[in-house]
Design a protein around this motif. Structure first.
Motif, PDB file in Angstrom:
ATOM      1  N   SER A 154     -21.184  52.494 -46.666  1.00 36.23           N
ATOM      2  CA  SER A 154     -21.756  51.510 -45.989  1.00 36.23           C
ATOM      3  C   SER A 154     -20.931  50.372 -45.336  1.00 36.23           C
ATOM      4  N   ILE A 155     -21.296  49.963 -44.176  1.00 35.21           N
ATOM      5  CA  ILE A 155     -20.639  48.949 -43.252  1.00 35.21           C
ATOM      6  C   ILE A 155     -21.509  47.902 -42.854  1.00 35.21           C
ATOM      7  N   THR A 156     -20.985  46.622 -43.228  1.00 35.16           N
ATOM      8  CA  THR A 156     -22.057  45.514 -42.629  1.00 35.16           C
ATOM      9  C   THR A 156     -21.420  45.215 -41.105  1.00 35.16           C
ATOM     10  N   VAL A 157     -22.254  45.075 -40.212  1.00 34.82           N
ATOM     11  CA  VAL A 157     -21.951  44.569 -38.915  1.00 34.82           C
ATOM     12  C   VAL A 157     -22.372  43.417 -38.588  1.00 34.82           C
ATOM     13  N   PHE A 158     -21.227  42.222 -38.282  1.00 31.12           N
ATOM     14  CA  PHE A 158     -21.683  40.828 -37.801  1.00 31.12           C
ATOM     15  C   PHE A 158     -21.399  40.791 -36.348  1.00 31.12           C
ATOM     16  N   CYS A 159     -22.782  40.592 -35.482  1.00 30.73           N
ATOM     17  CA  CYS A 159     -22.597  40.480 -34.224  1.00 30.73           C
ATOM     18  C   CYS A 159     -23.619  39.379 -33.650  1.00 30.73           C
ATOM     19  N   GLY A 160     -23.607  39.200 -32.433  1.00 32.04           N
ATOM     20  CA  GLY A 160     -24.788  38.054 -31.835  1.00 32.04           C
ATOM     21  C   GLY A 160     -26.089  38.559 -31.758  1.00 32.04           C
ATOM     22  N   SER A 161     -27.054  37.530 -31.839  1.00 31.56           N
ATOM     23  CA  SER A 161     -28.500  37.612 -31.482  1.00 31.56           C
ATOM     24  C   SER A 161     -28.697  37.624 -29.967  1.00 31.56           C
ATOM     25  N   MET A 178     -28.660  30.985 -45.817  1.00 27.58           N
ATOM     26  CA  MET A 178     -27.351  31.661 -45.014  1.00 27.58           C
ATOM     27  C   MET A 178     -26.519  32.216 -45.708  1.00 27.58           C
ATOM     28  N   HIS A 179     -26.060  31.261 -46.912  1.00 27.04           N
ATOM     29  CA  HIS A 179     -25.189  31.824 -47.786  1.00 27.04           C
ATOM     30  C   HIS A 179     -25.526  33.084 -48.516  1.00 27.04           C
ATOM     31  N   GLU A 180     -26.614  32.861 -49.277  1.00 23.94           N
ATOM     32  CA  GLU A 180     -27.276  34.265 -49.727  1.00 23.94           C
ATOM     33  C   GLU A 180     -27.284  35.430 -48.720  1.00 23.94           C
ATOM     34  N   ARG A 181     -27.535  35.327 -47.719  1.00 26.10           N
ATOM     35  CA  ARG A 181     -27.368  36.263 -46.813  1.00 26.10           C
ATOM     36  C   ARG A 181     -26.005  37.098 -46.803  1.00 26.10           C
ATOM     37  N   VAL A 238     -16.985  43.355 -36.984  1.00 24.61           N
ATOM     38  CA  VAL A 238     -17.180  42.155 -36.225  1.00 24.61           C
ATOM     39  C   VAL A 238     -17.269  42.579 -34.683  1.00 24.61           C
ATOM     40  N   LEU A 239     -18.442  42.564 -34.135  1.00 20.57           N
ATOM     41  CA  LEU A 239     -18.723  42.791 -32.864  1.00 20.57           C
ATOM     42  C   LEU A 239     -18.677  41.101 -31.932  1.00 20.57           C
ATOM     43  N   PRO A 240     -18.858  41.279 -30.535  1.00 20.00           N
ATOM     44  CA  PRO A 240     -19.055  40.000 -29.865  1.00 20.00           C
ATOM     45  C   PRO A 240     -20.130  39.185 -30.382  1.00 20.00           C
ATOM     46  N   GLY A 241     -20.018  38.046 -30.430  1.00 15.09           N
ATOM     47  CA  GLY A 241     -21.133  36.872 -30.820  1.00 15.09           C
ATOM     48  C   GLY A 241     -20.686  35.505 -30.794  1.00 15.09           C
ATOM     49  N   GLY A 242     -21.283  34.725 -31.303  1.00  8.93           N
ATOM     50  CA  GLY A 242     -21.144  33.160 -31.160  1.00  8.93           C
ATOM     51  C   GLY A 242     -20.531  32.620 -32.415  1.00  8.93           C
ATOM     52  N   TYR A 243     -20.945  31.415 -32.689  1.00  6.23           N
ATOM     53  CA  TYR A 243     -20.562  30.544 -33.979  1.00  6.23           C
ATOM     54  C   TYR A 243     -20.867  31.157 -35.057  1.00  6.23           C
ATOM     55  N   GLY A 244     -22.132  31.855 -35.235  1.00  2.45           N
ATOM     56  CA  GLY A 244     -22.573  32.499 -36.417  1.00  2.45           C
ATOM     57  C   GLY A 244     -21.793  33.412 -36.748  1.00  2.45           C
ATOM     58  N   GLU A 292     -18.391  32.543 -37.951  1.00  2.00           N
ATOM     59  CA  GLU A 292     -18.487  31.909 -39.433  1.00  2.00           C
ATOM     60  C   GLU A 292     -18.376  33.422 -40.407  1.00  2.00           C
ATOM     61  N   GLU A 293     -19.501  33.947 -40.043  1.00  2.00           N
ATOM     62  CA  GLU A 293     -19.396  35.190 -40.974  1.00  2.00           C
ATOM     63  C   GLU A 293     -18.183  36.174 -41.144  1.00  2.00           C
ATOM     64  N   PHE A 294     -17.610  36.104 -40.073  1.00  2.00           N
ATOM     65  CA  PHE A 294     -16.348  36.944 -40.073  1.00  2.00           C
ATOM     66  C   PHE A 294     -15.062  36.164 -40.762  1.00  2.00           C
ATOM     67  N   PHE A 295     -15.028  35.013 -40.662  1.00  2.00           N
ATOM     68  CA  PHE A 295     -13.868  34.020 -41.297  1.00  2.00           C
ATOM     69  C   PHE A 295     -14.236  34.050 -42.740  1.00  2.00           C
ATOM     70  N   GLU A 296     -15.231  33.907 -43.168  1.00  2.00           N
ATOM     71  CA  GLU A 296     -15.778  33.846 -44.392  1.00  2.00           C
ATOM     72  C   GLU A 296     -15.373  35.008 -45.063  1.00  2.00           C
ATOM     73  N   MET A 297     -15.570  36.371 -44.775  1.00  2.00           N
ATOM     74  CA  MET A 297     -15.329  37.666 -45.190  1.00  2.00           C
ATOM     75  C   MET A 297     -13.784  37.528 -45.132  1.00  2.00           C
ATOM     76  N   ILE A 298     -13.114  37.436 -44.219  1.00  2.00           N
ATOM     77  CA  ILE A 298     -11.711  37.598 -44.238  1.00  2.00           C
ATOM     78  C   ILE A 298     -11.064  36.657 -45.080  1.00  2.00           C
TER      79      ILE A 298
END
Length: 193
Positions: free
Chosen positions: A3-10, A87-90, A103-109, A112-118
């Motif tokens: 499984s892979i989590t993907v963070f990206c823009g809305s 959001m933290h629980e998410r 991580v794909l293109p996106g904005g602040y969110g 933020e998700e990327f930097f917390e994971m790294i």
């Protein structure tokens, strides 16, 4: 990787290639029998990656805070939608459900998700590969900034090397499969975060 989590823009962004590559990533994960975990929305690149995986019969789990149900419209066709309070629980749930992160293109969110994971990886709280799919050079400036952090003494090279980067989906997945986390002294525990 199962499984892979993907963070990206809305949002979709300004370039068609963002949507095209995001859909292709979803398809590729499904074809390789890798479950997609993402933010649960039907909007922008978030909905696109889910639709790509679903188009190939893939398993897709969304994680969405209750308060965002009206803003980020919940995707109706997911394998599973998990609703959480904050959001933290998410992020915590998305981390718990995955073997790696893209991580794909996106904005602040997204950042933020990327930097917390790294950061969690840097602290030794997980040993999961963290990849950037650098579509159309979207993250070139961020990659330069990371190198500046190393050059100016704020980040160790070993921690910079934790970040896996490619503009090619297959190449990025291969880097993630071969990833070995650096040996890091566990000077804090997950419960202390």
């Amino acid at each position: 990787m199962k499984s892979i989590t993907v963070f990206c823009g809305s949002s979709f962004g300004t370039e068609d290639i963002f949507k095209e590559q995001t859909f292709l990533l979803g398809q590729t994960l499904a074809k390789q029998h890798i479950e997609l975990v993402y933010g649960g929305s039907d909007t922008g690149l978030m909905g696109t990656v889910a639709n790509g995986a679903l188009s190939e019969g893939g398993k897709v789990t969304g994680v969405l805070p209750y308060f965002l149900q009206s803003k980020e419209i919940a995707h109706k066709n997911l394998t599973e939608l998990i609703l959480v309070e904050t959001m933290h629980e998410r992020k915590t749930k998305m981390s718990d459900l995955c073997d790696g992160v893209i991580v794909l293109p996106g904005g602040y969110g997204t950042l933020e998700e990327f930097f917390e994971m790294i950061t969690w990886g840097q602290l030794g709280l997980h040993k999961k590969p963290i990849g950037i799919l650098n579509i159309d050079g979207f993250y070139d400036d961020l990659i330069r900034l990371v190198q500046t952090m190393v050059d100016k003494g704020f980040l160790k090279q070993v921690n910079s090397d934790m970040l896996l980067i490619s503009a090619n989906i297959e190449e990025l997945l291969e880097k993630m499969r071969n990833y070995e986390a650096p040996t890091v002294a566990k000077w804090i525990s997950k419960d202390e975060v």
